[in-house]
Design an enzyme around this catalytic site. Structure first.
Site, PDB file in Angstrom:
ATOM      1  N   ASP A 154      25.001  -4.500  38.416  1.00 47.69           N
ATOM      2  CA  ASP A 154      26.025  -3.620  37.864  1.00 47.69           C
ATOM      3  C   ASP A 154      25.547  -3.169  36.485  1.00 47.69           C
ATOM      4  O   ASP A 154      24.373  -3.308  36.157  1.00 47.69           O
ATOM      5  CB  ASP A 154      27.382  -4.320  37.805  1.00 47.69           C
ATOM      6  CG  ASP A 154      28.557  -3.347  37.958  1.00 47.69           C
ATOM      7  OD1 ASP A 154      28.433  -2.194  37.506  1.00 47.69           O
ATOM      8  OD2 ASP A 154      29.595  -3.745  38.503  1.00 47.69           O
ATOM      9  N   ASP A 155      26.459  -2.624  35.669  1.00 43.07           N
ATOM     10  CA  ASP A 155      26.073  -2.032  34.383  1.00 43.07           C
ATOM     11  C   ASP A 155      25.273  -3.028  33.536  1.00 43.07           C
ATOM     12  O   ASP A 155      25.599  -4.209  33.454  1.00 43.07           O
ATOM     13  CB  ASP A 155      27.319  -1.616  33.598  1.00 43.07           C
ATOM     14  CG  ASP A 155      28.166  -0.599  34.338  1.00 43.07           C
ATOM     15  OD1 ASP A 155      27.601   0.234  35.059  1.00 43.07           O
ATOM     16  OD2 ASP A 155      29.401  -0.661  34.198  1.00 43.07           O
TER      17      ASP A 155
END
Length: 467
Positions: free
Chosen positions: A252-253
């Site tokens: 993810d980020d």
């Protein structure tokens, strides 16, 4: 299209973690706090409290007892807990103020695979519930609340969350509570996290929430690209944050700046501000640098430079929605290199995930004064996907000196946005085609001294002691 060679990746990673080269190059541009030269006057090893580093014995009590003992030195210059080489299996444990947690080179703190070893704690008031499920959430592996002067560091030791069991439970929808982070510090100040490797977090890796004066530097964070929501570093309703010289590869980020979720974040009202990110290298299935989607308390004064993102979905992302409220303003991102990225710039006002049905659909976020400049990119599918909210345009979006090699025949897709641009290739979408210079310079965010955080942070950072 994949990159033609992995040699560039190897070179960049080696360069990133070569202390001499990076220290020499960036010594004048570092967020190092002002360290007091005195060593912590008291030090113990986790082995003195019965811990066994065989990867099998559960050492939660040993960590808890060691830290309880060291608390008696908090007003005597603080203390250091040394974790030697070995594999130290443990459940969640709490830190104390004026503490250095030091991991030796071959030390590995292993998170227990038994969920009972990760206690349930209350939901965050700015979220109103667990991020994944209503109710509480599992406590992080390393946790602290209302602390000051805490250092988590070492000689590149490792903290491994052994998250695969949690990822499976998430996919199979068998979670009872929101998954735990690797490190979460709340309501704390004077935090340094450095020179460590973080692996396989069950959920987000490093989560400072309601914190001030936090530095994260020289860390490696890794989780498989298929691991769900394993964000790297997530400053949340926090201020005076420095993130530098990090390599992150997750599901993810890489860095996500947050400040609460819908009506709960609006009510709590603590923004994230004065965030400095530089010399970040990594790849992800999501965004390299993200703001949101939980940003209801507001985000401002974000400065990022010298960023290299490769083999990723998005380079820069802002995520918000009708009902979020709050604001994102005064964001300045420059000197970014992208390689094999699907979308270089994505500003998304349609991120419709809400904690419950009690949010106010008339709470509209303000997205303004976002400057992105000096970006180059190869093997890019789409230059930009910029979607504001109908009746709530994103305004003063400024793009300058951006050159992208784009495969899509429609490189830009823009709606409900107003702004300006100069020196873009491919040419900007119609809402951004008006030139920045000379009439609209004042409409764009351009901090006079974007590196000011180094000096102001040091003024407030005398709380830290060296280890």
């Amino acid at each position: 299209m994949k990159r033609p060679s992995a040699l560039v990746d190897v070179f960049l990673v080696l360069a990133l973690f070569s202390c001499n080269s990076w220290t020499t190059r960036s010594s004048s541009e570092s967020c190092n706090p002002n360290y007091v030269e005195d060593i912590r006057p008291h030090s113990v090893s986790i082995t003195e409290f019965g811990a066994v580093g065989d990867g099998i014995t559960l050492n939660t009590k040993a960590f808890q007892n060691a830290i309880f003992y060291l608390n008696s030195f908090a007003d005597k210059g603080g203390a250091k807990l040394f974790v030697p080489a070995g594999q130290w299996l443990t459940g969640s444990f709490d830190l104390i103020s004026h503490l250095t947690l030091w991991l030796d080179k071959d030390a590995v703190i292993l998170g227990s695979t038994n969920s009972d070893d990760w206690p349930i704690v209350d939901s965050l008031p700015s979220y109103g519930r667990g991020r994944e499920l209503p109710g509480g959430r599992h406590k992080s592996l390393i946790y602290g609340n209302n602390l000051t002067d805490v250092i988590i560091t070492g000689n590149n030791g490792t903290i491994d969350g052994q998250g695969s069991i949690w990822w499976s439970r998430f996919r199979n929808k068998t979670l009872d509570y929101t998954r735990p982070h690797l490190v979460e510090l709340m309501n704390s100040s004077g935090i340094l996290i450095s020179n460590l490797t973080f692996l396989n977090s069950p959920f987000w890796n490093i989560h400072p929430v309601y914190c001030s004066h936090v530095t994260v530097q020289n860390v490696t964070i890794h989780a498989p690209s298929s691991s769900p929501n394993t964000d790297g570093i997530n400053p949340d309703s926090s201020d005076d944050i420095c993130i530098e010289d990090c390599y992150i590869s997750t599901g993810d980020d890489l860095v996500a700046i947050k400040s609460g979720w819908d009506e709960y974040g609006i009510s709590f009202g603590r923004p994230s501000t004065n965030i400095l990110i530089r010399r970040l290298v990594g790849k992800t299935t999501s965004a390299g640098i993200a703001i949101g989607s939980e940003m209801s308390g507001g985000v401002s004064d974000v400065f990022a430079e010298d960023i290299y993102i490769f083999d990723s979905h998005t380079g820069i992302g802002i995520k918000t929605a009708r009902g979020r409220g709050g604001y994102v303003r005064n964001v300045y991102i420059s000197k970014m290199t992208l390689d094999n990225v699907d979308i270089a710039i994505r500003l998304n006002g349609l991120y419709k995930e809400h904690p419950d049905d009690d949010y106010n659909p008339d709470a509209l976020p303000v997205i303004e004064k976002i400057t992105i400049k000096d970006v180059i990119g190869e093997n890019i599918k789409r230059a930009g996907l910029i979607q504001g909210i109908k009746g709530d345009n994103f305004v003063n979006i400024c793009l300058s000196n951006i050159t992208l090699s784009v495969s899509s025949k429609t490189p830009w897709n823009c709606s409900n946005v107003e702004g300006y641009s100069d020196l873009l290739s491919p040419e900007a979408c119609d809402p951004l085609e008006e030139s920045i210079f000379p009439e609209h310079v004042s409409d764009c965010y351009n901090p006079e001294n974007p590196l000011r955080s180094s000096s102001t942070r040091n003024q407030g950072a005398s709380w830290l002691l060296s280890w």
